[in-house]
Design a protein around this motif. Structure first.
Motif, PDB file in Angstrom:
ATOM      1  N   ARG A  67     116.308   1.707  90.048  1.00 29.69           N
ATOM      2  CA  ARG A  67     117.365   1.344  89.099  1.00 29.69           C
ATOM      3  C   ARG A  67     117.287  -0.128  88.720  1.00 29.69           C
ATOM      4  NH1 ARG A  67     122.518  -0.577  89.522  1.00 29.69           N
ATOM      5  NH2 ARG A  67     122.278  -0.675  91.781  1.00 29.69           N
ATOM      6  N   THR A  68     116.945  -0.964  89.691  1.00 32.34           N
ATOM      7  CA  THR A  68     116.789  -2.394  89.437  1.00 32.34           C
ATOM      8  C   THR A  68     115.417  -2.838  89.920  1.00 32.34           C
ATOM      9  OG1 THR A  68     117.637  -3.095  91.600  1.00 32.34           O
ATOM     10  CG2 THR A  68     119.260  -2.756  89.837  1.00 32.34           C
ATOM     11  N   ALA A  69     114.987  -4.006  89.457  1.00 32.07           N
ATOM     12  CA  ALA A  69     113.697  -4.540  89.886  1.00 32.07           C
ATOM     13  C   ALA A  69     113.688  -4.786  91.389  1.00 32.07           C
ATOM     14  CB  ALA A  69     113.395  -5.834  89.127  1.00 32.07           C
ATOM     15  N   GLU A  70     114.838  -5.230  91.911  1.00 27.78           N
ATOM     16  CA  GLU A  70     114.926  -5.503  93.348  1.00 27.78           C
ATOM     17  C   GLU A  70     114.778  -4.222  94.169  1.00 27.78           C
ATOM     18  OE1 GLU A  70     116.525  -8.690  90.999  1.00 27.78           O
ATOM     19  OE2 GLU A  70     117.103  -6.564  91.048  1.00 27.78           O
ATOM     20  N   GLU A  71     115.421  -3.134  93.717  1.00 30.94           N
ATOM     21  CA  GLU A  71     115.336  -1.868  94.441  1.00 30.94           C
ATOM     22  C   GLU A  71     113.922  -1.295  94.375  1.00 30.94           C
ATOM     23  OE1 GLU A  71     118.343   0.740  92.946  1.00 30.94           O
ATOM     24  OE2 GLU A  71     119.993  -0.494  93.678  1.00 30.94           O
ATOM     25  N   ALA A  72     113.301  -1.392  93.220  1.00 33.90           N
ATOM     26  CA  ALA A  72     111.935  -0.875  93.063  1.00 33.90           C
ATOM     27  C   ALA A  72     110.961  -1.657  93.935  1.00 33.90           C
ATOM     28  CB  ALA A  72     111.519  -0.948  91.600  1.00 33.90           C
ATOM     29  N   GLN A  73     111.111  -2.979  93.974  1.00 37.53           N
ATOM     30  CA  GLN A  73     110.210  -3.798  94.790  1.00 37.53           C
ATOM     31  C   GLN A  73     110.439  -3.544  96.273  1.00 37.53           C
ATOM     32  OE1 GLN A  73     107.649  -5.730  93.460  1.00 37.53           O
ATOM     33  NE2 GLN A  73     107.044  -5.551  95.629  1.00 37.53           N
ATOM     34  N   ALA A  74     111.702  -3.351  96.661  1.00 34.24           N
ATOM     35  CA  ALA A  74     112.003  -3.068  98.073  1.00 34.24           C
ATOM     36  C   ALA A  74     111.377  -1.742  98.506  1.00 34.24           C
ATOM     37  CB  ALA A  74     113.517  -3.026  98.283  1.00 34.24           C
ATOM     38  N   ALA A  75     111.424  -0.739  97.621  1.00 29.60           N
ATOM     39  CA  ALA A  75     110.812   0.555  97.945  1.00 29.60           C
ATOM     40  C   ALA A  75     109.304   0.416  98.065  1.00 29.60           C
ATOM     41  CB  ALA A  75     111.167   1.577  96.869  1.00 29.60           C
ATOM     42  N   THR A  76     108.719  -0.383  97.183  1.00 34.37           N
ATOM     43  CA  THR A  76     107.277  -0.624  97.223  1.00 34.37           C
ATOM     44  C   THR A  76     106.894  -1.348  98.505  1.00 34.37           C
ATOM     45  OG1 THR A  76     107.190  -0.717  94.811  1.00 34.37           O
ATOM     46  CG2 THR A  76     105.363  -1.724  96.001  1.00 34.37           C
ATOM     47  N   ASP A  77     107.660  -2.369  98.862  1.00 31.99           N
ATOM     48  CA  ASP A  77     107.397  -3.120 100.096  1.00 31.99           C
ATOM     49  C   ASP A  77     107.509  -2.217 101.317  1.00 31.99           C
ATOM     50  OD1 ASP A  77     107.057  -5.376  98.560  1.00 31.99           O
ATOM     51  OD2 ASP A  77     109.054  -6.188  98.951  1.00 31.99           O
ATOM     52  N   LYS A  78     108.470  -1.302 101.300  1.00 28.31           N
ATOM     53  CA  LYS A  78     108.647  -0.376 102.422  1.00 28.31           C
ATOM     54  C   LYS A  78     107.459   0.577 102.544  1.00 28.31           C
ATOM     55  CE  LYS A  78     111.804   3.149 104.247  1.00 28.31           C
ATOM     56  NZ  LYS A  78     113.011   3.976 103.956  1.00 28.31           N
ATOM     57  N   LEU A  79     106.933   1.016 101.416  1.00 25.17           N
ATOM     58  CA  LEU A  79     105.761   1.892 101.439  1.00 25.17           C
ATOM     59  C   LEU A  79     104.561   1.175 102.046  1.00 25.17           C
ATOM     60  CD1 LEU A  79     106.142   3.516  97.909  1.00 25.17           C
ATOM     61  CD2 LEU A  79     106.133   4.764 100.064  1.00 25.17           C
ATOM     62  N   ILE A  80     104.414  -0.094 101.733  1.00 26.38           N
ATOM     63  CA  ILE A  80     103.308  -0.876 102.269  1.00 26.38           C
ATOM     64  C   ILE A  80     103.495  -1.122 103.765  1.00 26.38           C
ATOM     65  CG2 ILE A  80     102.157  -3.130 102.183  1.00 26.38           C
ATOM     66  CD1 ILE A  80     102.918  -3.203  99.169  1.00 26.38           C
TER      67      ILE A  80
ATOM     68  N   ARG B  63      94.095   9.126  89.990  1.00 28.73           N
ATOM     69  CA  ARG B  63      95.250   9.686  89.285  1.00 28.73           C
ATOM     70  C   ARG B  63      96.362   8.645  89.236  1.00 28.73           C
ATOM     71  NH1 ARG B  63      94.661  14.630  86.919  1.00 28.73           N
ATOM     72  NH2 ARG B  63      96.730  15.333  87.556  1.00 28.73           N
ATOM     73  N   THR B  64      97.094   8.607  88.137  1.00 28.58           N
ATOM     74  CA  THR B  64      98.238   7.701  87.993  1.00 28.58           C
ATOM     75  C   THR B  64      99.486   8.540  87.780  1.00 28.58           C
ATOM     76  OG1 THR B  64      96.842   5.975  87.014  1.00 28.58           O
ATOM     77  CG2 THR B  64      99.220   5.789  86.688  1.00 28.58           C
ATOM     78  N   VAL B  65     100.503   8.289  88.616  1.00 32.30           N
ATOM     79  CA  VAL B  65     101.724   9.094  88.598  1.00 32.30           C
ATOM     80  C   VAL B  65     102.943   8.182  88.558  1.00 32.30           C
ATOM     81  CG1 VAL B  65     103.038  10.902  89.767  1.00 32.30           C
ATOM     82  CG2 VAL B  65     100.545  10.824  90.036  1.00 32.30           C
ATOM     83  N   LEU B  66     103.856   8.464  87.648  1.00 31.94           N
ATOM     84  CA  LEU B  66     105.151   7.779  87.623  1.00 31.94           C
ATOM     85  C   LEU B  66     106.183   8.661  88.309  1.00 31.94           C
ATOM     86  CD1 LEU B  66     107.355   5.766  86.711  1.00 31.94           C
ATOM     87  CD2 LEU B  66     107.373   6.943  84.499  1.00 31.94           C
ATOM     88  N   VAL B  67     106.868   8.119  89.301  1.00 34.97           N
ATOM     89  CA  VAL B  67     107.932   8.842  90.004  1.00 34.97           C
ATOM     90  C   VAL B  67     109.239   8.117  89.728  1.00 34.97           C
ATOM     91  CG1 VAL B  67     108.790   9.711  92.206  1.00 34.97           C
ATOM     92  CG2 VAL B  67     106.319   9.523  91.827  1.00 34.97           C
ATOM     93  N   THR B  68     110.151   8.767  89.014  1.00 30.08           N
ATOM     94  CA  THR B  68     111.445   8.142  88.775  1.00 30.08           C
ATOM     95  C   THR B  68     112.345   8.379  89.990  1.00 30.08           C
ATOM     96  OG1 THR B  68     112.513  10.053  87.710  1.00 30.08           O
ATOM     97  CG2 THR B  68     111.205   8.590  86.310  1.00 30.08           C
ATOM     98  N   GLY B  69     113.252   7.440  90.224  1.00 34.42           N
ATOM     99  CA  GLY B  69     114.134   7.559  91.381  1.00 34.42           C
ATOM    100  C   GLY B  69     113.352   7.551  92.681  1.00 34.42           C
ATOM    101  N   ALA B  70     112.403   6.619  92.790  1.00 33.79           N
ATOM    102  CA  ALA B  70     111.493   6.597  93.938  1.00 33.79           C
ATOM    103  C   ALA B  70     111.918   5.645  95.039  1.00 33.79           C
ATOM    104  CB  ALA B  70     110.084   6.239  93.468  1.00 33.79           C
ATOM    105  N   THR B  71     113.172   5.218  95.021  1.00 35.67           N
ATOM    106  CA  THR B  71     113.607   4.236  96.020  1.00 35.67           C
ATOM    107  C   THR B  71     114.173   4.865  97.287  1.00 35.67           C
ATOM    108  OG1 THR B  71     115.772   4.052  94.948  1.00 35.67           O
ATOM    109  CG2 THR B  71     114.066   2.486  94.261  1.00 35.67           C
TER     110      THR B  71
END
Length: 269
Positions: free
Chosen positions: A40-53, A9-17
Motif C-alpha cells: 500500500r505504501t513504499a515503506e510497507e513494500a520495502q519492509a516486505a522485501t527486506d523480510k523476504l531477504i 519469469r517476472t511476476v507482480l503480486v499485489t498485496g504482497a506485504t
C-alpha cells in the motif's frame, strides 16, 4: 519432487506485504522468479522485501518493491505506468490485494464503495493497463485470488456501491464475484482461484481456523507456473478446477460487468 525453476519469469503480486500475498512472493522468488512486491505504501513494500531477504534468504536482485494505495485509482494508474516502463514484459499478474468490507458503509475519494474498489475495481484497472506487458510475448497470464464466498453474492447493478442497502459481508462477496467474473474476460489469459480458508486477516469472514498462508499461496503459485496448463476463464478451488457460480461465466454478465467497471474507473482516472 523439487519444484521446477521459474528463473527468467517476472511476476507482480499485489498485496504482497502479508498473508497469502507475502507467501506467494516468497515461493515464487525461492523458485527463481523476479517478483514485483506491491504494498500500500513504499515503506510497507520495502519492509516486505527486506523480510523476504532476511528470513527467506531471497537474493535481493529477484525482488522489486512497488507501492500504490488501491483506495486511490490515480495511484493504481501510476503503478501500472511505472511497471510497464521498468518491466515491459510481465509473465504473470497475481491480483491478490484485498480487504474485508468495513462495518460501516465507506466510500473512497473516487466515489466507490471501498471493498468493491480495493478488491475488484483497482485490479480491473491495473490489469487493463498492464495488458501490453502481459501480452508482449505469448504465455502471459493473470491469476486473481477470489473466494468461495462469491457463490453467495449478487452484483447490485443499479447500486454497486450499496448506498441504499449495505452489509459488509454482501459487499465483500459482491467484490469477489466481480473478480471471478472478470477472469472470464477474454482480453488476457486469466483464471481465478479460491486458495482455501487460511489464517489471514480475512479469516473471521469464514471460520475460526484455517490453513496456513503458505498452504493457500501454494495453490496460487501453481497457477503461475507455465508448466501448469490452465483453462482461460476457469475457476479453481485450491488445486481443482470447478464450476464457479452460474452467473460468473454468463456472457451477458461478463459484458455488463466490463461496462460497469469501465465506467466506474474512467470517471476518476
Amino acid at each position: 519432487m523439487p519444484s521446477a525453476s521459474l528463473s527468467g519469469r517476472t511476476v507482480l503480486v499485489t498485496g504482497a506485504t502479508s498473508g497469502i500475498g507475502w507467501e506467494t512472493a516468497r515461493q515464487l522468488a525461492e523458485r527463481g522468479a523476479t517478483v514485483l512486491v506491491h504494498g500500500r505504501t513504499a515503506e510497507e513494500a520495502q519492509a516486505a522485501t527486506d523480510k523476504l531477504i532476511a528470513t527467506a534468504g531471497i537474493d535481493a536482485p529477484l525482488l522489486c518493491a512497488f507501492a500504490a494505495d488501491f483506495t486511490r485509482l490515480e495511484e493504481v494508474e501510476h503503478l501500472a505506468h511505472r511497471i510497464v516502463e521498468e518491466h515491459p514484459h510481465l509473465d504473470v499478474l497475481v491480483n491478490n490485494a484485498g480487504m474485508a468490507a468495513p462495518e460501516r458503509h465507506t466510500v473512497t475519494a473516487d466515489g466507490n464503495e471501498i471493498a468493491f474498489q480495493v478488491n475488484f475495481l483497482a485490479h480491473y484497472l491495473l490489469t487493463g493497463l498492464l495488458e501490453p506487458a502481459l501480452t508482449s510475448e505469448p504465455g502471459g497470464r493473470v491469476v486473481s485470488v477470489s473466494s468461495s464466498l462469491h457463490r453467495t453474492a449478487s452484483i447490485q447493478w443499479n447500486d454497486p456501491n450499496r448506498a441504499r442497502s449495505y452489509s459488509r459481508l454482501a459487499a465483500y462477496a459482491q467484490a469477489q464475484l466481480a473478480l471471478t467474473v472478470f477472469a472470464a474476460d477474454p482480453r488476457v489469459t486469466a483464471v481465478s482461484v479460491h486458495p482455501g480458508i487460511c489464517e489471514t486477516a480475512l479469516l473471521p469472514l469464514y471460520a475460526h481456523h484455517g490453513a496456513t498462508p503458505a498452504e493457500g499461496a501454494a495453490h496460487v503459485v501453481r497457477l503461475c507456473d507455465p508448466a501448469t496448463e490452465i483453462v482461460n476463464g476457469a475457476y479453481y478451488d485450491r488445486d481443482k478446477r470447478v464450476d464457479p457460480a452460474p452467473s460468473a461465466t454468463e456472457p451477458r454478465t461478463v459484458k455488463r460487468l466490463n461496462k460497469l467497471a469501465s465506467l466506474l474507473v474512467r470517471q476518476n482516472t
